[in-house]
Design an enzyme around this catalytic site. Structure first.
Site: not given
Ligand code: ARG
Length: 467
Positions: A163, A284, A290, A292, A297
């Site tokens: 969980h 970014s 940033k 990323n 992704e």
């Protein structure tokens, strides 16, 4: 009305009285995408010509001229010196027209005892067979990378989750080996699917077979097929092998997507378990700080394509009467995109995974935070004669107290623990440590570092036996 000379330039135009509508010509053409099959198409045609010569349908000279012509066309295409024509509809008719232009009327004999229906089924099977081999190679590279970091991290403690809540301590090596196992099953599924892909449709012709004395075993041997499609109607019409491949691909992508999700989480400032190499990340345009995790992704995002292609192909097949229907032309774009997506995602992961670095202190700290050894304490009580249900209750109360005091279980005093159960002794602290907890799960499939190393060893052997 004249009954001759109405050819309109199409190989099938004999019975037609007017040229194809220009929009319909484009609408029905597949050349925009099936030109990708030119190598398979030519390879299949050469084998077909050799077979026709073997059985005496073509003379040796005719066969040689056809083969030379096809090889020259393959070269032209690979050098970008071939112009594809929409009017000629598909890869088959483009190549056949070029052949006749190059070698004269003998080129028109190639299509004897064959139809585009068994021709396209052959082309896709040849294409898919090679694609499966390329995908398997990339999959194995990724698995080797996983084994290498699992070995390095065989004893690195991290929280295991259920969980997404801290559950019990595990080793990072064990966690990585879970991914290895999933990918091993994917490799197996692809290998299994390859058996059913590698079957020869040629000889089925349009749907019913051919009146020529063909030798299908010879064609199969020339093309490296392991078997021959037994039924001509089935051979030209079913695309179950493509659906099966896409299903295996969808599962593989689903695994990569879950893996990607963990990489995104773990590399965030909140987890900070791992660092992804800069060369696999982007920045970014507005926020200078940033970094990323674009690669994981995108892999997660591209999973949607492949899962979608599976549904497209299933829906394409459903409701088609035997035998060939033009619907099947729609199989190619989903199939090509599935292959391209799998190859791209696997390559990115295979390159990136071995370059990941870990932050063991952060992983450890996270494992100490969530009362990850509570089950170990319950098991300890059971070993001292308490029933598991009572032990669960006792430990629950101890955890509640520890939460109240913002302490880990191992930081509670012996006397405090003994208030919960008199059977607790000094040796309790051995089971409350993270190392003690993982080392105690020392059986096949467990997270003890010794078991992880043994699993890596077995994994390496399985991988080598596939190569
Ligand atoms: N382009 C077609 C396909 O992809 C080739 C077979 C066409 N056959 C036919 N009879 N129209 O399926």
């Amino acid at each position: 009305m004249s009954h001759n000379n109405v050819t309109h330039g199409k190989p099938w135009s004999g019975r037609f009285h007017e040229p194809t509508d220009t929009f319909v010509e484009e609408f029905t053409a597949s050349i925009g995408f099936d030109h990708r099959l030119y190598q398979q198409d030519i390879h299949g045609s050469i084998a077909h010509a050799r077979m026709l010569a073997k059985v005496g349908v073509l003379s040796r000279e005719e066969c040689d001229a056809i083969i030379q012509g096809l090889e020259a066309i393959a070269q032209d295409i690979s050098r970008g010196q071939f112009s594809w024509s929409v009017a000629l509809e598909d890869v088959h008719m483009n190549i056949e027209a070029a052949l006749t232009e190059r070698i004269g009327p003998v080129g028109k004999k190639l299509h004897t005892g064959r139809s585009r229906n068994d021709q396209i089924a052959t082309d896709i099977r040849l294409y898919l067979r090679d694609a499966i081999d390329l995908i398997t190679t990339q999959l194995q590279r990724l698995q080797e990378g996983l084994l290498a970091i699992a070995e390095r991290e065989a004893a690195t403690i991290m929280p295991g989750f259920t969980h997404l809540q801290t559950a019990q301590p595990v080793t990072f090596g064990h966690h990585l080996m879970a991914w290895f196992e999933m990918l091993l099953r994917d490799t197996g599924r692809l290998a299994d699917c390859r058996h059913r892909v590698n079957v020869l449709p040629l000889g089925a012709a349009a749907l019913a077979g051919t009146t020529f004395p063909i030798d299908r075993a010879y064609t199969a041997e020339l093309l490296g097929f392991d078997g021959i499609a037994e039924n001509s109607l089935d051979a030209v019409s079913d695309r179950d092998f493509a659906i099966e491949f896409t299903a295996a691909g969808a599962l593989l992508m689903t695994h990569l997507s879950r893996f990607a999700e963990e990489l995104v989480l773990w590399s965030s400032a909140q987890f900070d378990f791992i660092t992804l190499p800069d060369r696999f990340c982007t920045g970014s345009s507005i926020m200078p700080q940033k970094k990323n995790p674009d690669v994981p992704e995108l892999v997660r995002g591209k999973t949607g394509r492949v899962n979608g292609h599976l549904v497209s192909l299933l829906t394409l097949m459903k409701g088609q009467p035997l035998a060939y229907n033009k619907d099947n032309q729609e199989d190619k774009e989903p199939l090509f995109d599935t292959v391209d997506t799998l190859l791209g995602c696997l390559r990115a992961f295979a390159d990136m995974i071995p370059a990941i670095t870990t932050n063991p202190d952060k992983m450890r700290e996270a494992a100490t935070k969530g009362y990850a050894t509570a089950t170990d304490l319950a098991d300890y009580l059971v070993r001292k004669g308490v029933s598991f249900r009572d032990a669960h209750e006792i430990v629950g109360k101890a955890v509640a107290l520890a939460i109240e005091q913002s302490k880990d279980l191992a930081a509670l005093k012996l006397a405090t623990l003994q208030d919960f159960s008199p059977v607790i002794e000094e040796d309790v602290f051995d089971v409350l440590t993270l190392e003690g907890s993982v080392a105690a799960r020392n059986h096949l499939g467990g997270t003890a570092p010794a078991q992880v190393r043994a699993a890596i060893q077995r994994g390496r052997e399985k991988l080598n036996s596939l190569a």
